[in-house]
Design a protein around this motif. Structure first.
Motif: not given
Length: 484
Positions: A313-329
């Motif tokens: 989930a974290v890796v996909v969020g980073l690949v999609a360039r999600m901001e830290e706050q959006r990825l966490s939430s």
């Protein structure tokens, strides 16, 4: 959850009437056929009341005492509760939610549909195949409700009717779930409750998925071609404006960006690695259940898979360039969205703790043993399928149904000399088959409502396919039982 709460109370009351008893156990803890005998549960009314009160807690992290076999939160022994599966469900919920938040999966399916918009049969086959793959690997079901706004106009634009769109979506994903290969919410939960690996029986399930998906796709295409040739034979009919749309005017879905493609590749790799990590390759390739594992086998189970999907989930969020706050939430929201099926699992497991502590589980098992005793392995597998049909109607949650039924059904396989994986396959086929049409599932009722198709008309459309699928399932189960 309400049904399981009622079941919990009902089982607790029945435990006062059902005589307690137990089987002798072998070294692995499996019951030995023919050794059932009556015993005294040794429980007072206060003890039984305490079991009812603590049922959900025991269902999550109850510990089974090695000497008395009783389950309680503060015992010393082996974990009886479903804490591992509970966390796994939350982890995969977080992962799936992150993937959907990127918009990659929605847009990917949308692009596929639009690209094939002028090749109707290929479009139906392509979309159904994608839905079926998602259904077999991750239980893609409720998520399909978001695709009616895209698929219905496309089907109408190609000269088909609304029933075709319903068939593409409900049956496409549904047949995948029915033939789940590594679906964590069906195969995963059931395998855990049966005490076997998620990869056990995957070859049979894969062949079954391939054949049944082909039959289902062919059924929908046949209906669609008939309606296109003779619109008067449509089972759903046409609403005003339905036949005035054009495929060339269908709204185009934006192109996939490089980020979307990267997310889809990453998602595919995660599920491919999950399959690799759980398959007992030595057994699958040699056909011997006791084959020595190859050096590259991981033999992963729910703890490792939960960690995998949290990291993914974290890796996909980073690949999609999600901001830290959006990825966490998003991860937190995804876990929160899947709390409901996770709670269903622990509630169902809580029911089995009541049966275990009152020593009636083996009594129930003994009564069913009398029904299947002397039957052939193939007939046994078919009986397991049939027995689970009414249970699937009462408990439409696959996770809850598996957790409740498997502790009783799995030992029956040992008595019949059949692999427990066949029982898991029979159970999930029954659950998936029922969920293709029963009105207690949001996927079916919500789907026909969104497509503006009458439920009675949907039943007329689907019943011949249901009959064919039931026959095929029974054939595969009999074959699988005979081979094991």
């Amino acid at each position: 959850m309400t049904v399981l709460a009622v079941v919990t109370l009902a089982v607790w009351l029945l435990a006062f009437l059902v005589p307690s008893g137990q089987y002798d156990r072998d070294r692995s803890g499996a019951p030995v056929e023919g050794t059932y005998h009556r015993v005294d549960s040794g429980q007072s009314f206060v003890d039984r009341l305490n079991d009812l009160f603590l049922a959900p807690v025991n269902g999550l992290y109850g510990i089974q005492d090695e000497k008395t076999s009783l389950v309680a939160p503060d015992n010393v022994g082996a974990l009886y509760g479903s804490a591992g599966v509970f966390l796994f469900v939350l982890a995969i919920g977080a992962f799936i939610t992150v993937v959907f938040a990127t918009g990659a999966l929605d847009r990917g399916i949308g692009r596929l549909a639009h690209r094939l918009r002028e090749r109707g049969a290929l479009l139906i086959a392509g979309v159904m195949a994608v839905f079926s793959v998602l259904g077999t690997v991750e239980g893609f079901a409720e998520e399909t409700l978001g695709f009616y706004g895209l698929i219905v106009p496309l089907m109408l634009a190609l000269g088909y009717d609304r029933m075709t769109a319903v068939g593409v979506i409900i049956l496409g994903a549904g047949v995948g779930v029915l033939c789940s290969t590594v679906n964590p919410f069906a195969t995963g939960v059931a395998s855990s409750a049966a005490g076997i690996s998620l990869g056990n029986g995957i070859v049979l399930r894969f062949v079954m998925w391939f054949v049944l998906t082909g039959v289902t796709v062919a059924y929908v295409i046949r209906y669609a071609k008939r309606v296109r040739k003779e619109p008067g034979r449509s089972l759903s009919g046409f609403l005003p404006g339905d036949r005035e749309q054009s495929a060339t005017e269908a709204e185009e879905v934006p192109e996939l960006t490089r980020l979307h493609k990267a997310v889809l590749v990453a998602t595919a790799l995660v599920f491919a690695f999950m399959i690799f990590s759980v398959v007992p390759w030595s057994s699958a390739l040699t056909g011997k259940a006791d084959a020595r594992p190859y050096g590259f086998e991981l033999g992963w189970s729910f703890p490792q898979l939960a960690a995998l999907f949290l990291c993914a989930a974290v890796v996909v969020g980073l690949v999609a360039r999600m901001e830290e706050q959006r990825l966490s939430s998003t991860i937190i929201q995804g876990a929160a969205d899947f709390v409901s099926p996770a709670l269903v699992i622990l509630l169902a497991r809580g029911v089995t703790t009541i049966m275990n502590n009152s020593k009636i589980t083996d009594t129930v098992l003994h009564s069913i043993e009398g029904v299947v005793k002397g039957t052939s392995s193939g007939l046994f597998a078919v009986i397991v399928f049939l027995v689970n049909l009414p249970l699937a109607f009462l408990i439409p949650s696959t996770s809850g149904h598996a957790t409740l039924a498997m502790p009783i059904l799995a030992p029956l396989a040992d008595f019949a000399g059949v692999s427990r994986a066949v029982v898991v396959t029979a159970w999930q086929a029954a659950s998936g088959w029922m969920n293709l049409w029963v009105p207690t599932t949001a996927v079916t009722i919500g789907g026909v409502a969104l497509a503006k198709v009458g439920y009675d008309r949907y039943l007329r459309f689907v019943w011949p396919l249901l009959a064919a699928l039931a026959v095929l399932v029974c054939g595969f189960l009999a074959l699988g039982a005979a081979l094991t």
